[in-house]
Design a protein around this motif. Structure first.
Motif, PDB file in Angstrom:
ATOM      1  N   PHE A  27       0.838  -1.196   0.000  1.00 39.98           N
ATOM      2  CA  PHE A  27       0.000   0.000   0.000  1.00 39.98           C
ATOM      3  C   PHE A  27       0.878   1.253   0.000  1.00 39.98           C
ATOM      4  CE2 PHE A  27      -2.150   3.511   2.072  1.00 39.98           C
ATOM      5  CZ  PHE A  27      -3.379   3.539   1.442  1.00 39.98           C
ATOM      6  N   ASN A  28       1.847   1.285   0.890  1.00 39.10           N
ATOM      7  CA  ASN A  28       2.736   2.449   0.976  1.00 39.10           C
ATOM      8  C   ASN A  28       3.461   2.667  -0.353  1.00 39.10           C
ATOM      9  OD1 ASN A  28       1.957   2.749   3.620  1.00 39.10           O
ATOM     10  ND2 ASN A  28       3.860   2.001   4.483  1.00 39.10           N
ATOM     11  N   HIS A  29       3.938   1.591  -0.947  1.00 40.45           N
ATOM     12  CA  HIS A  29       4.644   1.705  -2.214  1.00 40.45           C
ATOM     13  C   HIS A  29       3.748   2.337  -3.273  1.00 40.45           C
ATOM     14  CE1 HIS A  29       6.289   0.338  -6.086  1.00 40.45           C
ATOM     15  NE2 HIS A  29       7.448   0.540  -5.490  1.00 40.45           N
ATOM     16  N   THR A  30       2.529   1.872  -3.362  1.00 38.37           N
ATOM     17  CA  THR A  30       1.579   2.401  -4.348  1.00 38.37           C
ATOM     18  C   THR A  30       1.333   3.887  -4.118  1.00 38.37           C
ATOM     19  OG1 THR A  30       0.521   0.246  -4.583  1.00 38.37           O
ATOM     20  CG2 THR A  30      -0.756   2.175  -5.262  1.00 38.37           C
ATOM     21  N   VAL A  31       1.084   4.259  -2.881  1.00 35.62           N
ATOM     22  CA  VAL A  31       0.795   5.664  -2.567  1.00 35.62           C
ATOM     23  C   VAL A  31       2.018   6.537  -2.801  1.00 35.62           C
ATOM     24  CG1 VAL A  31       0.205   7.277  -0.706  1.00 35.62           C
ATOM     25  CG2 VAL A  31      -1.081   5.152  -0.965  1.00 35.62           C
ATOM     26  N   PHE A  32       3.179   6.103  -2.334  1.00 31.46           N
ATOM     27  CA  PHE A  32       4.384   6.924  -2.468  1.00 31.46           C
ATOM     28  C   PHE A  32       4.764   7.120  -3.931  1.00 31.46           C
ATOM     29  CE2 PHE A  32       5.877   5.103   1.871  1.00 31.46           C
ATOM     30  CZ  PHE A  32       4.964   5.893   2.530  1.00 31.46           C
ATOM     31  N   GLU A  33       4.692   6.060  -4.698  1.00 30.32           N
ATOM     32  CA  GLU A  33       5.068   6.156  -6.102  1.00 30.32           C
ATOM     33  C   GLU A  33       4.045   6.942  -6.925  1.00 30.32           C
ATOM     34  OE1 GLU A  33       8.054   5.318  -7.414  1.00 30.32           O
ATOM     35  OE2 GLU A  33       8.609   4.827  -5.360  1.00 30.32           O
ATOM     36  N   ALA A  34       2.823   7.018  -6.451  1.00 28.02           N
ATOM     37  CA  ALA A  34       1.779   7.755  -7.171  1.00 28.02           C
ATOM     38  C   ALA A  34       2.053   9.256  -7.215  1.00 28.02           C
ATOM     39  CB  ALA A  34       0.411   7.502  -6.535  1.00 28.02           C
ATOM     40  N   CYS A  35       2.949   9.722  -6.366  1.00 25.22           N
ATOM     41  CA  CYS A  35       3.274  11.158  -6.378  1.00 25.22           C
ATOM     42  C   CYS A  35       4.021  11.544  -7.653  1.00 25.22           C
ATOM     43  CB  CYS A  35       4.072  11.547  -5.137  1.00 25.22           C
ATOM     44  SG  CYS A  35       5.758  10.914  -5.113  1.00 25.22           S
ATOM     45  N   ARG A  36       4.623  10.564  -8.324  1.00 28.40           N
ATOM     46  CA  ARG A  36       5.344  10.768  -9.584  1.00 28.40           C
ATOM     47  C   ARG A  36       6.458  11.815  -9.484  1.00 28.40           C
ATOM     48  NH1 ARG A  36      -0.161  10.276 -12.076  1.00 28.40           N
ATOM     49  NH2 ARG A  36      -0.248   8.123 -12.770  1.00 28.40           N
ATOM     50  N   SER A  37       7.060  11.869  -8.322  1.00 28.13           N
ATOM     51  CA  SER A  37       8.183  12.780  -8.120  1.00 28.13           C
ATOM     52  C   SER A  37       9.400  11.943  -7.736  1.00 28.13           C
ATOM     53  CB  SER A  37       7.865  13.780  -7.004  1.00 28.13           C
ATOM     54  OG  SER A  37       9.026  14.471  -6.618  1.00 28.13           O
ATOM     55  N   THR A  38      10.376  11.925  -8.613  1.00 28.26           N
ATOM     56  CA  THR A  38      11.581  11.131  -8.369  1.00 28.26           C
ATOM     57  C   THR A  38      12.285  11.552  -7.088  1.00 28.26           C
ATOM     58  OG1 THR A  38      11.840  10.903 -10.751  1.00 28.26           O
ATOM     59  CG2 THR A  38      13.743  10.357  -9.394  1.00 28.26           C
ATOM     60  N   SER A  39      12.425  12.851  -6.868  1.00 29.49           N
ATOM     61  CA  SER A  39      13.144  13.311  -5.671  1.00 29.49           C
ATOM     62  C   SER A  39      12.351  13.020  -4.401  1.00 29.49           C
ATOM     63  CB  SER A  39      13.489  14.795  -5.775  1.00 29.49           C
ATOM     64  OG  SER A  39      12.333  15.567  -5.983  1.00 29.49           O
ATOM     65  N   LEU A  40      11.032  13.216  -4.423  1.00 30.29           N
ATOM     66  CA  LEU A  40      10.220  12.916  -3.248  1.00 30.29           C
ATOM     67  C   LEU A  40      10.224  11.418  -2.966  1.00 30.29           C
ATOM     68  CD1 LEU A  40       8.407  13.924  -1.005  1.00 30.29           C
ATOM     69  CD2 LEU A  40       6.477  13.828  -2.599  1.00 30.29           C
ATOM     70  N   SER A  41      10.116  10.610  -3.992  1.00 32.69           N
ATOM     71  CA  SER A  41      10.169   9.161  -3.805  1.00 32.69           C
ATOM     72  C   SER A  41      11.509   8.730  -3.200  1.00 32.69           C
ATOM     73  CB  SER A  41       9.956   8.430  -5.130  1.00 32.69           C
ATOM     74  OG  SER A  41       8.630   8.560  -5.557  1.00 32.69           O
ATOM     75  N   ALA A  42      12.591   9.329  -3.669  1.00 32.65           N
ATOM     76  CA  ALA A  42      13.919   8.989  -3.130  1.00 32.65           C
ATOM     77  C   ALA A  42      14.008   9.317  -1.641  1.00 32.65           C
ATOM     78  CB  ALA A  42      15.002   9.726  -3.905  1.00 32.65           C
ATOM     79  N   ILE A  43      13.475  10.456  -1.252  1.00 36.58           N
ATOM     80  CA  ILE A  43      13.483  10.847   0.167  1.00 36.58           C
ATOM     81  C   ILE A  43      12.647   9.867   0.987  1.00 36.58           C
ATOM     82  CG2 ILE A  43      12.674  12.608   1.803  1.00 36.58           C
ATOM     83  CD1 ILE A  43      13.370  14.691  -0.418  1.00 36.58           C
ATOM     84  N   ILE A  44      11.469   9.552   0.486  1.00 41.14           N
ATOM     85  CA  ILE A  44      10.572   8.634   1.206  1.00 41.14           C
ATOM     86  C   ILE A  44      11.223   7.271   1.364  1.00 41.14           C
ATOM     87  CG2 ILE A  44       8.407   7.342   1.023  1.00 41.14           C
ATOM     88  CD1 ILE A  44       7.218   9.916  -0.278  1.00 41.14           C
ATOM     89  N   TRP A  45      11.792   6.730   0.280  1.00 40.43           N
ATOM     90  CA  TRP A  45      12.372   5.388   0.367  1.00 40.43           C
ATOM     91  C   TRP A  45      13.619   5.366   1.241  1.00 40.43           C
ATOM     92  CZ3 TRP A  45       8.981   2.070   0.110  1.00 40.43           C
ATOM     93  CH2 TRP A  45       7.943   2.146  -0.808  1.00 40.43           C
ATOM     94  N   ALA A  46      14.367   6.451   1.290  1.00 42.59           N
ATOM     95  CA  ALA A  46      15.520   6.515   2.199  1.00 42.59           C
ATOM     96  C   ALA A  46      15.040   6.457   3.644  1.00 42.59           C
ATOM     97  CB  ALA A  46      16.325   7.787   1.941  1.00 42.59           C
TER      98      ALA A  46
END
Length: 118
Positions: A27-46
């Motif tokens: 669920f988290n992966h789907t929601v986080f990746e839905a933002c379609r922002s490479t930099s925001l996704s990188a921060i979240i996954w870190a």
């Protein structure tokens, strides 16, 4: 969310937790990746990697498994309704409560007293 509801009706205790963890992660992966922002996704996954490394989820989730599902349902509803303010409020509350549980159960309560996550 339907998978989570199904798991909640079929399992209890440690088995419920073990089956719920991958659903939360998905669920988290789907929601986080839905933002379609490479930099925001990188921060979240870190940040998520740190949570995983220090087993934060293993400390937090057993203390609020039903709340975890409820919050994700609330977040989904806010996103579905196109209400970013409500989505932000739901997730901010979720993170703050999760941090408080981790802080108090991790043994760092004294050192982090008064610190708020968001």
């Amino acid at each position: 969310l339907a998978q989570a509801d199904s798991v909640f009706t079929q399992y209890i205790g440690d088995e419920l937790l073990e089956r719920f963890f991958p659903i939360v992660k998905s669920f988290n992966h789907t929601v986080f990746e839905a933002c379609r922002s490479t930099s925001l996704s990188a921060i979240i996954w870190a940040q998520r990697e740190i949570f995983d490394r220090y087993r934060v989820m293993r400390i937090i989730l057993p203390n609020r498994i039903h709340k975890s599902l409820s919050r994700r349902k609330d977040l989904y509803a806010a996103l579905r309704d196109g209400d970013p303010d409500r989505a932000c409020a739901v997730w901010t509350d979720h993170l703050n409560e999760s941090f408080t549980i981790w802080r108090d159960k991790s043994g760092y309560g004294k050192e982090l007293e008064g610190f708020t996550f968001f």
